[in-house]
Scaffold this motif. Structure first.
Motif, PDB file in Angstrom:
ATOM      1  N   VAL A  47      49.815  43.908  21.456  1.00  0.00           N
ATOM      2  CA  VAL A  47      50.666  45.323  21.504  1.00  0.00           C
ATOM      3  C   VAL A  47      49.927  46.510  21.878  1.00  0.00           C
ATOM      4  O   VAL A  47      49.006  46.751  20.996  1.00  0.00           O
ATOM      5  CB  VAL A  47      51.552  45.177  20.557  1.00  0.00           C
ATOM      6  N   THR A  48      50.352  47.184  22.666  1.00  0.00           N
ATOM      7  CA  THR A  48      49.851  48.577  22.730  1.00  0.00           C
ATOM      8  C   THR A  48      50.467  49.561  21.985  1.00  0.00           C
ATOM      9  O   THR A  48      51.514  49.166  21.278  1.00  0.00           O
ATOM     10  CB  THR A  48      49.816  49.145  24.331  1.00  0.00           C
ATOM     11  N   ARG A  49      49.571  50.685  21.681  1.00  0.00           N
ATOM     12  CA  ARG A  49      50.064  51.484  20.724  1.00  0.00           C
ATOM     13  C   ARG A  49      51.359  52.178  20.941  1.00  0.00           C
ATOM     14  O   ARG A  49      52.467  52.153  20.210  1.00  0.00           O
ATOM     15  CB  ARG A  49      49.206  52.960  20.669  1.00  0.00           C
ATOM     16  N   ASN A  50      51.788  52.390  22.443  1.00  0.00           N
ATOM     17  CA  ASN A  50      53.021  52.978  22.688  1.00  0.00           C
ATOM     18  C   ASN A  50      54.102  52.159  22.528  1.00  0.00           C
ATOM     19  O   ASN A  50      55.342  52.273  22.202  1.00  0.00           O
ATOM     20  CB  ASN A  50      53.066  53.428  24.392  1.00  0.00           C
ATOM     21  N   ALA A  51      53.815  50.688  22.976  1.00  0.00           N
ATOM     22  CA  ALA A  51      54.839  49.523  22.804  1.00  0.00           C
ATOM     23  C   ALA A  51      55.156  49.310  21.186  1.00  0.00           C
ATOM     24  O   ALA A  51      56.368  48.881  21.020  1.00  0.00           O
ATOM     25  CB  ALA A  51      54.340  48.240  23.320  1.00  0.00           C
ATOM     26  N   ALA A  52      54.185  49.421  20.384  1.00  0.00           N
ATOM     27  CA  ALA A  52      54.412  49.373  19.186  1.00  0.00           C
ATOM     28  C   ALA A  52      55.389  50.153  18.541  1.00  0.00           C
ATOM     29  O   ALA A  52      56.334  50.146  17.704  1.00  0.00           O
ATOM     30  CB  ALA A  52      53.136  49.306  18.279  1.00  0.00           C
ATOM     31  N   GLU A  53      55.162  51.513  19.143  1.00  0.00           N
ATOM     32  CA  GLU A  53      56.272  52.551  18.838  1.00  0.00           C
ATOM     33  C   GLU A  53      57.529  52.202  19.151  1.00  0.00           C
ATOM     34  O   GLU A  53      58.427  52.442  18.440  1.00  0.00           O
ATOM     35  CB  GLU A  53      55.605  53.864  18.997  1.00  0.00           C
ATOM     36  N   ARG A  54      57.637  51.963  20.340  1.00  0.00           N
ATOM     37  CA  ARG A  54      58.964  51.635  21.155  1.00  0.00           C
ATOM     38  C   ARG A  54      59.708  50.410  20.215  1.00  0.00           C
ATOM     39  O   ARG A  54      60.922  50.293  20.366  1.00  0.00           O
ATOM     40  CB  ARG A  54      58.927  51.311  22.611  1.00  0.00           C
ATOM     41  N   LEU A  55      58.984  49.467  19.705  1.00  0.00           N
ATOM     42  CA  LEU A  55      59.381  48.520  18.998  1.00  0.00           C
ATOM     43  C   LEU A  55      59.598  48.634  17.571  1.00  0.00           C
ATOM     44  O   LEU A  55      59.940  47.864  16.690  1.00  0.00           O
ATOM     45  CB  LEU A  55      58.501  47.365  19.145  1.00  0.00           C
ATOM     46  N   VAL A  94      46.039  46.555  21.361  1.00  0.00           N
ATOM     47  CA  VAL A  94      44.971  46.486  22.455  1.00  0.00           C
ATOM     48  C   VAL A  94      45.571  47.453  23.427  1.00  0.00           C
ATOM     49  O   VAL A  94      46.604  48.300  23.536  1.00  0.00           O
ATOM     50  CB  VAL A  94      45.259  45.067  23.271  1.00  0.00           C
ATOM     51  N   GLU A  95      44.622  47.576  24.560  1.00  0.00           N
ATOM     52  CA  GLU A  95      44.749  48.413  25.816  1.00  0.00           C
ATOM     53  C   GLU A  95      45.637  47.388  26.807  1.00  0.00           C
ATOM     54  O   GLU A  95      45.639  46.106  26.810  1.00  0.00           O
ATOM     55  CB  GLU A  95      43.601  48.541  26.507  1.00  0.00           C
ATOM     56  N   PRO A  96      46.650  48.034  27.548  1.00  0.00           N
ATOM     57  CA  PRO A  96      47.322  47.293  28.722  1.00  0.00           C
ATOM     58  C   PRO A  96      46.791  46.329  29.538  1.00  0.00           C
ATOM     59  O   PRO A  96      47.107  45.290  29.769  1.00  0.00           O
ATOM     60  CB  PRO A  96      47.838  48.229  29.477  1.00  0.00           C
ATOM     61  N   LYS A  97      45.360  46.536  29.855  1.00  0.00           N
ATOM     62  CA  LYS A  97      44.516  45.833  30.621  1.00  0.00           C
ATOM     63  C   LYS A  97      44.133  44.560  30.010  1.00  0.00           C
ATOM     64  O   LYS A  97      43.951  43.479  30.704  1.00  0.00           O
ATOM     65  CB  LYS A  97      43.187  46.450  31.299  1.00  0.00           C
ATOM     66  N   GLU A  98      44.174  44.366  28.600  1.00  0.00           N
ATOM     67  CA  GLU A  98      43.880  43.301  28.011  1.00  0.00           C
ATOM     68  C   GLU A  98      44.899  42.226  28.079  1.00  0.00           C
ATOM     69  O   GLU A  98      44.883  40.931  28.038  1.00  0.00           O
ATOM     70  CB  GLU A  98      43.512  43.510  26.548  1.00  0.00           C
ATOM     71  N   ILE A  99      46.148  42.710  28.211  1.00  0.00           N
ATOM     72  CA  ILE A  99      47.429  41.918  28.561  1.00  0.00           C
ATOM     73  C   ILE A  99      47.455  41.421  29.866  1.00  0.00           C
ATOM     74  O   ILE A  99      47.875  40.183  30.267  1.00  0.00           O
ATOM     75  CB  ILE A  99      48.520  42.529  27.987  1.00  0.00           C
TER      76      ILE A  99
END
Length: 285
Positions: free
Chosen positions: A74-82, A97-102
Motif C-alpha cells: 500500500v502507498t502512504r496516500n492509499a493507506a490514509e484513504r483506507l 511502497v511506492e506506486p511503481k512497485e505495485i
C-alpha cells in the motif's frame, strides 16, 4: 533598498515565454516528449492465492470476516484513504511502497489506486445453501471477468441474494473481476454448480420462477413475473442462452427496446432486469 517584488503582469509572462523559447532554440529545441513506457504484469500470485487491488475492492475485503488476507502492499496516500493508521496493527504482513512497485506486479494498465492484497479466494457455496432469498442471478457461461464483475456490482446494488455460475466456462476470482465488481465480491453469495439444467430444476423445486433473458423472447420481461421468488438467467455475449437452458427455464422474456439497437451488453441487461424484478417483488408484498 526594498525587498518587495512587483507582481508579474501578462506582459512579463509573455516575455518570459519568449526567452525560454529562445534558449530552447539555441540548445537545439525543447526536449522531446517521452511517453511513459507501459509496464507488463509480473508473475502470478502463489498457488492458492489471488491478487485484488483498488480502494473499494480492498476496503470491502478488509471488512469481510470470511476473507483470509495474507499480504498487503500500500502507498502512504492509499493507506490514509483506507483509514489505516498503523500497518503493524494489521493481522497480516503489510508493506508501505511506492506506486511503481505495485505497477511491477499488476502491470501499469491496472488501476490499483495504490493498494494490492494477496488473499485466499472465497469458497463458492452449494446450491442447497441458498437460504431464503427471493431474487438470484444465474449466468449461463458468461466468461468475461469485466462483465461478471459488473453483474456482481448490480446484483448487490439491487439486493440479489446469490450469483449462480457453472464450475466450467466461468471466470475465476481475479483482480480484474474484483475491480469491476468494486467491492461487491465480498457482499454476495456465489454458488457454483456442475450442471446448470439440474440447478434450474432445483430452483423450481424451491419455488423460483426462472426467467431466461432472450432478445427474441415471446413476452416482455415486466409482464412475465409471477410468484414470490425470481431467478434471472442470462447467457453469454453473442451466443446467448444455450438450447438446454432455454428449454429448462420457466419463461423466456425480452427487454422491450424500441430503439434501433435490439440488445444490450450482458451486464447492462442484468442491471435493467434486476431493477424490474426488484420492483415487482416490492409491489407484490
Amino acid at each position: 533598498m526594498s525587498n518587495d517584488t512587483k507582481p508579474k503582469t501578462p506582459k512579463d509572462t509573455h516575455y518570459a515565454k519568449l526567452r525560454r523559447a529562445h534558449r530552447d532554440e539555441k540548445a537545439g529545441g525543447a526536449p522531446a516528449f517521452r511517453p511513459r513506457q507501459p509496464v507488463p504484469a509480473g508473475e502470478n500470485a502463489a498457488d492458492g492465492l489471488v491478487r485484488l487491488y483498488g480502494l473499494h475492492t480492498v476496503r470491502a475485503a478488509l471488512d469481510n470476516p470470511r476473507r483470509r488476507i495474507r499480504k498487503m502492499l500500500v502507498t502512504r496516500n492509499a493507506a490514509e484513504r483506507l483509514a489505516i493508521a498503523d500497518l503493524a496493527a494489521l493481522p497480516f504482513k503489510a508493506e508501505l511502497v511506492e506506486p511503481k512497485e505495485i505497477d511491477r506486479i499488476t502491470g501499469s494498465d491496472a488501476v490499483h489506486q495504490g493498494v494490492l492484497i494477496e488473499a485466499e479466494p472465497l469458497k463458492p457455496k452449494r446450491l442447497d445453501a441458498l437460504g431464503d432469498t427471493k431474487l438470484v442471478l444465474v449466468l449461463d457461461q458468461v466468461t468475461d471477468p469485466h462483465n461478471v464483475g459488473a453483474i456482481l456490482r448490480s446484483a448487490v446494488a439491487f439486493g440479489a441474494g446469490a450469483l449462480i455460475t457453472t464450475a466450467r466456462h466461468s471466470p475465476q476470482e481475479s483482480g480484474v473481476l474484483a475491480k469491476s465488481a468494486s467491492g461487491a465480491l465480498e457482499h454476495i453469495d456465489q454458488i457454483e454448480v456442475k450442471n446448470l439444467a439440474d440447478a434450474l430444476a432445483q430452483l423450481h423445486e424451491a419455488g423460483f420462477q426462472t426467467i431466461g433473458l432472450d432478445s427474441d423472447g415471446p413476452v416482455e420481461l415486466e409482464t412475465s413475473f409471477s410468484g414470490e421468488k425470481i431467478a434471472l438467467v442470462l447467457g453469454a455475449e453473442g451466443k446467448g442462452l444455450r438450447q438446454k437452458t432455454r428449454e429448462t427455464v420457466t419463461t423466456l422474456a425480452r427487454l422491450d427496446m424500441p430503439g434501433a439497437i435490439r440488445s444490450l451488453n450482458v451486464s447492462n441487461a442484468a442491471a435493467v432486469s434486476l431493477y424490474a424484478a426488484r420492483k415487482f417483488l416490492a409491489s407484490s408484498k
